[in-house]
Design a protein around this motif. Structure first.
Motif, PDB file in Angstrom:
ATOM      1  N   GLU A  18      -4.067 -21.216 -51.913  1.00 37.39           N
ATOM      2  CA  GLU A  18      -4.011 -20.084 -52.827  1.00 37.39           C
ATOM      3  C   GLU A  18      -4.702 -20.436 -54.133  1.00 37.39           C
ATOM      4  O   GLU A  18      -4.868 -21.619 -54.463  1.00 37.39           O
ATOM      5  CB  GLU A  18      -2.557 -19.704 -53.104  1.00 37.39           C
ATOM      6  CG  GLU A  18      -1.797 -19.281 -51.872  1.00 37.39           C
ATOM      7  CD  GLU A  18      -0.347 -18.937 -52.161  1.00 37.39           C
ATOM      8  OE1 GLU A  18       0.067 -19.012 -53.331  1.00 37.39           O
ATOM      9  OE2 GLU A  18       0.356 -18.590 -51.208  1.00 37.39           O
ATOM     10  N   VAL A  19      -5.071 -19.419 -54.881  1.00 42.33           N
ATOM     11  CA  VAL A  19      -5.639 -19.624 -56.203  1.00 42.33           C
ATOM     12  C   VAL A  19      -4.647 -20.434 -57.026  1.00 42.33           C
ATOM     13  O   VAL A  19      -3.447 -20.168 -57.007  1.00 42.33           O
ATOM     14  CB  VAL A  19      -5.947 -18.265 -56.883  1.00 42.33           C
ATOM     15  CG1 VAL A  19      -6.311 -18.456 -58.344  1.00 42.33           C
ATOM     16  CG2 VAL A  19      -7.053 -17.536 -56.136  1.00 42.33           C
ATOM     17  N   GLY A  20      -5.147 -21.457 -57.692  1.00 39.32           N
ATOM     18  CA  GLY A  20      -4.303 -22.334 -58.497  1.00 39.32           C
ATOM     19  C   GLY A  20      -3.905 -23.612 -57.800  1.00 39.32           C
ATOM     20  O   GLY A  20      -3.470 -24.558 -58.461  1.00 39.32           O
ATOM     21  N   ASP A  21      -4.046 -23.671 -56.456  1.00 36.21           N
ATOM     22  CA  ASP A  21      -3.722 -24.905 -55.738  1.00 36.21           C
ATOM     23  C   ASP A  21      -4.688 -26.012 -56.157  1.00 36.21           C
ATOM     24  O   ASP A  21      -5.866 -25.777 -56.401  1.00 36.21           O
ATOM     25  CB  ASP A  21      -3.846 -24.718 -54.219  1.00 36.21           C
ATOM     26  CG  ASP A  21      -2.678 -23.988 -53.612  1.00 36.21           C
ATOM     27  OD1 ASP A  21      -1.649 -23.806 -54.294  1.00 36.21           O
ATOM     28  OD2 ASP A  21      -2.797 -23.579 -52.432  1.00 36.21           O
ATOM     29  N   ARG A  22      -4.175 -27.237 -56.206  1.00 37.06           N
ATOM     30  CA  ARG A  22      -5.006 -28.402 -56.464  1.00 37.06           C
ATOM     31  C   ARG A  22      -5.529 -28.906 -55.133  1.00 37.06           C
ATOM     32  O   ARG A  22      -4.799 -28.931 -54.131  1.00 37.06           O
ATOM     33  CB  ARG A  22      -4.191 -29.480 -57.169  1.00 37.06           C
ATOM     34  CG  ARG A  22      -3.697 -29.061 -58.529  1.00 37.06           C
ATOM     35  CD  ARG A  22      -4.791 -29.019 -59.568  1.00 37.06           C
ATOM     36  NE  ARG A  22      -5.164 -30.384 -59.903  1.00 37.06           N
ATOM     37  CZ  ARG A  22      -6.287 -30.718 -60.518  1.00 37.06           C
ATOM     38  NH1 ARG A  22      -7.172 -29.801 -60.855  1.00 37.06           N
ATOM     39  NH2 ARG A  22      -6.554 -31.969 -60.794  1.00 37.06           N
ATOM     40  N   VAL A  23      -6.807 -29.292 -55.086  1.00 34.70           N
ATOM     41  CA  VAL A  23      -7.444 -29.744 -53.846  1.00 34.70           C
ATOM     42  C   VAL A  23      -8.294 -30.985 -54.087  1.00 34.70           C
ATOM     43  O   VAL A  23      -8.665 -31.287 -55.213  1.00 34.70           O
ATOM     44  CB  VAL A  23      -8.335 -28.639 -53.224  1.00 34.70           C
ATOM     45  CG1 VAL A  23      -7.508 -27.439 -52.785  1.00 34.70           C
ATOM     46  CG2 VAL A  23      -9.437 -28.201 -54.176  1.00 34.70           C
ATOM     47  N   ARG A  24      -8.579 -31.661 -52.986  1.00 36.11           N
ATOM     48  CA  ARG A  24      -9.529 -32.780 -52.936  1.00 36.11           C
ATOM     49  C   ARG A  24     -10.382 -32.605 -51.688  1.00 36.11           C
ATOM     50  O   ARG A  24     -10.047 -31.835 -50.801  1.00 36.11           O
ATOM     51  CB  ARG A  24      -8.806 -34.119 -52.864  1.00 36.11           C
ATOM     52  CG  ARG A  24      -8.240 -34.574 -54.188  1.00 36.11           C
ATOM     53  CD  ARG A  24      -7.713 -35.999 -54.090  1.00 36.11           C
ATOM     54  NE  ARG A  24      -7.307 -36.487 -55.386  1.00 36.11           N
ATOM     55  CZ  ARG A  24      -8.091 -37.176 -56.215  1.00 36.11           C
ATOM     56  NH1 ARG A  24      -9.326 -37.482 -55.849  1.00 36.11           N
ATOM     57  NH2 ARG A  24      -7.650 -37.582 -57.387  1.00 36.11           N
ATOM     58  N   ARG A  25     -11.466 -33.368 -51.615  1.00 36.43           N
ATOM     59  CA  ARG A  25     -12.319 -33.339 -50.416  1.00 36.43           C
ATOM     60  C   ARG A  25     -11.498 -33.726 -49.193  1.00 36.43           C
ATOM     61  O   ARG A  25     -10.583 -34.542 -49.274  1.00 36.43           O
ATOM     62  CB  ARG A  25     -13.519 -34.261 -50.568  1.00 36.43           C
ATOM     63  CG  ARG A  25     -13.163 -35.715 -50.656  1.00 36.43           C
ATOM     64  CD  ARG A  25     -14.353 -36.643 -50.607  1.00 36.43           C
ATOM     65  NE  ARG A  25     -15.215 -36.532 -51.774  1.00 36.43           N
ATOM     66  CZ  ARG A  25     -16.299 -37.266 -51.955  1.00 36.43           C
ATOM     67  NH1 ARG A  25     -16.646 -38.176 -51.058  1.00 36.43           N
ATOM     68  NH2 ARG A  25     -17.033 -37.115 -53.020  1.00 36.43           N
ATOM     69  N   ASN A  26     -11.827 -33.124 -48.051  1.00 37.12           N
ATOM     70  CA  ASN A  26     -11.136 -33.430 -46.800  1.00 37.12           C
ATOM     71  C   ASN A  26     -12.071 -34.264 -45.932  1.00 37.12           C
ATOM     72  O   ASN A  26     -12.880 -33.733 -45.181  1.00 37.12           O
ATOM     73  CB  ASN A  26     -10.731 -32.146 -46.076  1.00 37.12           C
ATOM     74  CG  ASN A  26      -9.922 -32.424 -44.822  1.00 37.12           C
ATOM     75  OD1 ASN A  26      -9.157 -33.377 -44.785  1.00 37.12           O
ATOM     76  ND2 ASN A  26     -10.087 -31.600 -43.816  1.00 37.12           N
ATOM     77  N   ASP A  27     -11.988 -35.591 -46.064  1.00 32.63           N
ATOM     78  CA  ASP A  27     -12.772 -36.465 -45.196  1.00 32.63           C
ATOM     79  C   ASP A  27     -12.221 -36.378 -43.794  1.00 32.63           C
ATOM     80  O   ASP A  27     -11.020 -36.206 -43.623  1.00 32.63           O
ATOM     81  CB  ASP A  27     -12.691 -37.921 -45.686  1.00 32.63           C
ATOM     82  CG  ASP A  27     -13.412 -38.124 -47.012  1.00 32.63           C
ATOM     83  OD1 ASP A  27     -14.457 -37.491 -47.209  1.00 32.63           O
ATOM     84  OD2 ASP A  27     -12.924 -38.904 -47.844  1.00 32.63           O
ATOM     85  N   PRO A  28     -12.962 -36.432 -42.723  1.00 29.49           N
ATOM     86  CA  PRO A  28     -14.394 -36.715 -42.682  1.00 29.49           C
ATOM     87  C   PRO A  28     -15.273 -35.454 -42.677  1.00 29.49           C
ATOM     88  O   PRO A  28     -16.472 -35.559 -42.495  1.00 29.49           O
ATOM     89  CB  PRO A  28     -14.545 -37.463 -41.370  1.00 29.49           C
ATOM     90  CG  PRO A  28     -13.553 -36.801 -40.473  1.00 29.49           C
ATOM     91  CD  PRO A  28     -12.381 -36.462 -41.384  1.00 29.49           C
ATOM     92  N   GLU A  29     -14.701 -34.287 -42.867  1.00 27.49           N
ATOM     93  CA  GLU A  29     -15.481 -33.056 -42.808  1.00 27.49           C
ATOM     94  C   GLU A  29     -16.384 -32.849 -44.026  1.00 27.49           C
ATOM     95  O   GLU A  29     -17.330 -32.080 -43.967  1.00 27.49           O
ATOM     96  CB  GLU A  29     -14.564 -31.836 -42.658  1.00 27.49           C
ATOM     97  CG  GLU A  29     -13.906 -31.743 -41.309  1.00 27.49           C
ATOM     98  CD  GLU A  29     -13.239 -30.402 -41.090  1.00 27.49           C
ATOM     99  OE1 GLU A  29     -13.881 -29.371 -41.340  1.00 27.49           O
ATOM    100  OE2 GLU A  29     -12.078 -30.406 -40.682  1.00 27.49           O
ATOM    101  N   TRP A  30     -16.079 -33.475 -45.129  1.00 27.12           N
ATOM    102  CA  TRP A  30     -16.807 -33.286 -46.375  1.00 27.12           C
ATOM    103  C   TRP A  30     -18.299 -33.554 -46.175  1.00 27.12           C
ATOM    104  O   TRP A  30     -18.676 -34.594 -45.670  1.00 27.12           O
ATOM    105  CB  TRP A  30     -16.234 -34.210 -47.440  1.00 27.12           C
ATOM    106  CG  TRP A  30     -16.840 -34.047 -48.783  1.00 27.12           C
ATOM    107  CD1 TRP A  30     -17.775 -34.856 -49.349  1.00 27.12           C
ATOM    108  CD2 TRP A  30     -16.559 -33.021 -49.734  1.00 27.12           C
ATOM    109  NE1 TRP A  30     -18.088 -34.390 -50.604  1.00 27.12           N
ATOM    110  CE2 TRP A  30     -17.356 -33.267 -50.864  1.00 27.12           C
ATOM    111  CE3 TRP A  30     -15.708 -31.923 -49.740  1.00 27.12           C
ATOM    112  CZ2 TRP A  30     -17.330 -32.463 -51.990  1.00 27.12           C
ATOM    113  CZ3 TRP A  30     -15.680 -31.115 -50.859  1.00 27.12           C
ATOM    114  CH2 TRP A  30     -16.478 -31.389 -51.963  1.00 27.12           C
TER     115      TRP A  30
END
Length: 103
Positions: A18-30
């Motif tokens: 959702e808008v406002g969620d904190r995220v990071r890259r999702n290895d290995p798909e990045w």
């Protein structure tokens, strides 16, 4: 809100984004090099129809990534507090809340 089941390795992902969620890259798909500055960002927009999300990275960059489009999930939700803005000199306060508003 978008929904994901698991990454390619079968590791469960957060079911919703959702808008406002904190995220990071999702290895290995990045596939986006260093667009994220190898750090966290905040979801700025969710496009349910296409399965893409806009992310405002803590570096100050804004980019879009698949979260469900063609089965890809290039970001993952993380439980991290918002960081101080990279361009803090433009504001009186350097602290922002979960929605990116100055506090």
């Amino acid at each position: 809100t978008l929904t994901a089941m698991s990454d390619p390795r079968g590791v469960p992902l957060t079911m919703r984004i959702e808008v406002g969620d904190r995220v990071r890259r999702n290895d290995p798909e990045w596939e986006w090099g260093d667009q994220d500055g190898n750090g966290a960002g905040t979801v700025a927009e969710v496009t349910r129809q296409t399965g893409w999300v806009s992310v405002a990275w803590d570096t100050g960059h804004l980019n879009v990534y698949p979260f469900g489009a063609n089965g890809a999930h290039h970001v993952r939700v993380v439980d991290e507090p918002p960081a101080r803005l990279a361009f803090r000199d433009k504001f009186d306060s350097t602290d922002v809340d979960r929605d990116g508003r100055r506090v």
